[in-house]
Every structure is written in structure tokens, then in C-alpha cells.
Scaffold this motif. Structure first.
Motif, PDB file in Angstrom:
ATOM      1  N   ARG A 163      17.260 -13.386  -8.733  1.00 44.42           N
ATOM      2  CA  ARG A 163      17.318 -11.925  -8.738  1.00 44.42           C
ATOM      3  C   ARG A 163      18.566 -11.486  -7.994  1.00 44.42           C
ATOM      4  O   ARG A 163      19.012 -12.162  -7.063  1.00 44.42           O
ATOM      5  CB  ARG A 163      16.097 -11.339  -8.030  1.00 44.42           C
ATOM      6  CG  ARG A 163      14.823 -11.518  -8.781  1.00 44.42           C
ATOM      7  CD  ARG A 163      13.674 -10.922  -8.008  1.00 44.42           C
ATOM      8  NE  ARG A 163      12.452 -11.141  -8.757  1.00 44.42           N
ATOM      9  CZ  ARG A 163      11.356 -10.434  -8.584  1.00 44.42           C
ATOM     10  NH1 ARG A 163      11.315  -9.479  -7.674  1.00 44.42           N
ATOM     11  NH2 ARG A 163      10.293 -10.679  -9.302  1.00 44.42           N
ATOM     12  N   TRP A 213      20.177  -8.238 -13.102  1.00 42.91           N
ATOM     13  CA  TRP A 213      18.850  -8.170 -13.726  1.00 42.91           C
ATOM     14  C   TRP A 213      18.906  -8.588 -15.186  1.00 42.91           C
ATOM     15  O   TRP A 213      18.009  -9.279 -15.687  1.00 42.91           O
ATOM     16  CB  TRP A 213      18.247  -6.776 -13.580  1.00 42.91           C
ATOM     17  CG  TRP A 213      17.677  -6.567 -12.219  1.00 42.91           C
ATOM     18  CD1 TRP A 213      18.211  -5.825 -11.206  1.00 42.91           C
ATOM     19  CD2 TRP A 213      16.478  -7.151 -11.687  1.00 42.91           C
ATOM     20  NE1 TRP A 213      17.417  -5.905 -10.086  1.00 42.91           N
ATOM     21  CE2 TRP A 213      16.339  -6.707 -10.356  1.00 42.91           C
ATOM     22  CE3 TRP A 213      15.507  -7.994 -12.216  1.00 42.91           C
ATOM     23  CZ2 TRP A 213      15.273  -7.084  -9.536  1.00 42.91           C
ATOM     24  CZ3 TRP A 213      14.443  -8.362 -11.400  1.00 42.91           C
ATOM     25  CH2 TRP A 213      14.335  -7.914 -10.085  1.00 42.91           C
ATOM     26  N   GLN A 230      23.673  -5.117  -9.629  1.00 40.86           N
ATOM     27  CA  GLN A 230      22.241  -5.003  -9.929  1.00 40.86           C
ATOM     28  C   GLN A 230      21.999  -5.064 -11.437  1.00 40.86           C
ATOM     29  O   GLN A 230      21.168  -5.834 -11.907  1.00 40.86           O
ATOM     30  CB  GLN A 230      21.679  -3.683  -9.374  1.00 40.86           C
ATOM     31  CG  GLN A 230      21.575  -3.634  -7.879  1.00 40.86           C
ATOM     32  CD  GLN A 230      20.358  -4.377  -7.349  1.00 40.86           C
ATOM     33  OE1 GLN A 230      19.418  -4.674  -8.064  1.00 40.86           O
ATOM     34  NE2 GLN A 230      20.392  -4.680  -6.068  1.00 40.86           N
TER      35      GLN A 230
END
Length: 173
Positions: free
Chosen positions: A6, A20, A16
Motif C-alpha cells: 500500500r 493504490w 497515493q
């Protein structure tokens, strides 16, 4: 593509979003690891016969291409896509004769190409070749691809459990 971690809890927006997406992408290969050719092409959902592991991998490959190459990069469709004007809406999923290893390699390559294409672009850049009021931003495309990929990873998880009982998000033994 190997399974990735992650993204960091406090990373910037780009890290991010791509983090993801890369995580969900890694689950695609993981959910197909250990499948025989027969199982990779097995039709376990009578109402959705194209939704096989192989069909989903092929679909995800072409969704990547459509959003990042054709949409964001503005690469024209020169006939290399599986769709035709009068063809089947899910033509990319007709892959009964294509080995799962080839489909996974093509998917991984498309994901690498997508990441390379968007590496230096602002999240605010919009699709090319569309009227401004219809063009999505790279930020939108990334959010959509996270949703699209995660949804189909869920399908792969269910299909895999129906085929051989393997479930979860760790590599099969």
C-alpha cells in the motif's frame, strides 16, 4: 507485476493514486497464479460467460489502453483495439484461444506503458480528442481505474474461489 505494498499513509496525491492503482493491478496476476489453462478460461457464471479469469485480464488490459493511451496520450485508434463499429461490445473478452500467461504479460506491459505515459503529466491534464466538456482529467482517470481494477479483482477473487477454493489476497501456496 509483483505484489506491491500500500502507498504510505501520508504520501502526496500522485503517489497515493498511482500506489493504490499499482496495488490493485498486482492483485490481478496474483489471483491468476496457479490456474490451469482450462480453469483460466472456465465459465463459472452462466449469466456472464465472458467473465472468466482470462476474459477479465484481457478486459483490464484494454481498459488501461483506452484510458491512458487513447484518452490521456491521444493515441488514435488505428485498428489495433478489439472493438469494431459493428462488433460485440465485449469483444476484448473473446480470448478462449489465448494463453493466460500471454494475457497477463500483455496486461503487465500495458500497466508499465500507462505509468510511463503519465509519469510527467499533471493530474489536471485532460483527455485529448474530446470536447472540453466531455474530457476527463488524469486525476479522474486514475480514480476510475482504481475503481475499475478493484471491482474486477473482486470478481477474480469470487471466480477463483468458485474454481478451486483459493481466496484472499496472498500468493497461493
Amino acid at each position: 507485476m509483483t505484489q506491491v505494498q500500500r502507498p504510505p499513509l501520508t504520501a502526496d496525491e500522485r503517489t497515493q493514486l498511482i500506489g493504490w492503482l499499482d496495488l490493485q493491478r498486482s492483485f490481478v496476476r496474483m489471483k491468476c497464479t496457479g490456474l490451469s489453462e482450462e480453469d483460466a478460461h472456465r465459465k463459472v457464471l452462466p449469466s456472464s460467460p465472458l467473465m472468466t479469469p482470462a476474459g477479465l485480464v484481457a478486459h483490464l488490459r484494454w481498459v488501461e489502453y483506452t484510458w491512458f493511451q487513447m484518452g490521456i496520450a491521444g493515441v488514435p485508434d488505428t485498428g489495433q483495439t478489439p472493438w469494431t463499429e459493428d462488433g460485440h461490445v465485449d469483444a476484448e473478452m473473446f480470448v478462449d484461444d489465448v494463453p493466460i500467461a500471454q494475457l497477463l504479460d500483455e496486461y503487465d506491459e500495458e500497466c508499465r506503458r500507462s505509468n510511463a505515459t503519465i509519469a510527467d503529466l499533471s493530474l489536471d491534464v485532460v483527455e485529448r480528442g474530446r470536447p472540453a466538456e466531455e474530457a476527463a482529467s488524469l486525476r479522474f482517470a486514475l480514480c476510475h481505474m482504481i475503481e475499475e481494477t478493484a471491482r474486477h479483482v473482486g470478481h477474480l477473487d469470487i471466480i477463483r474461489e468458485l474454481i478451486d477454493g483459493v481466496k484472499g489476497y496472498t500468493e497461493p501456496e
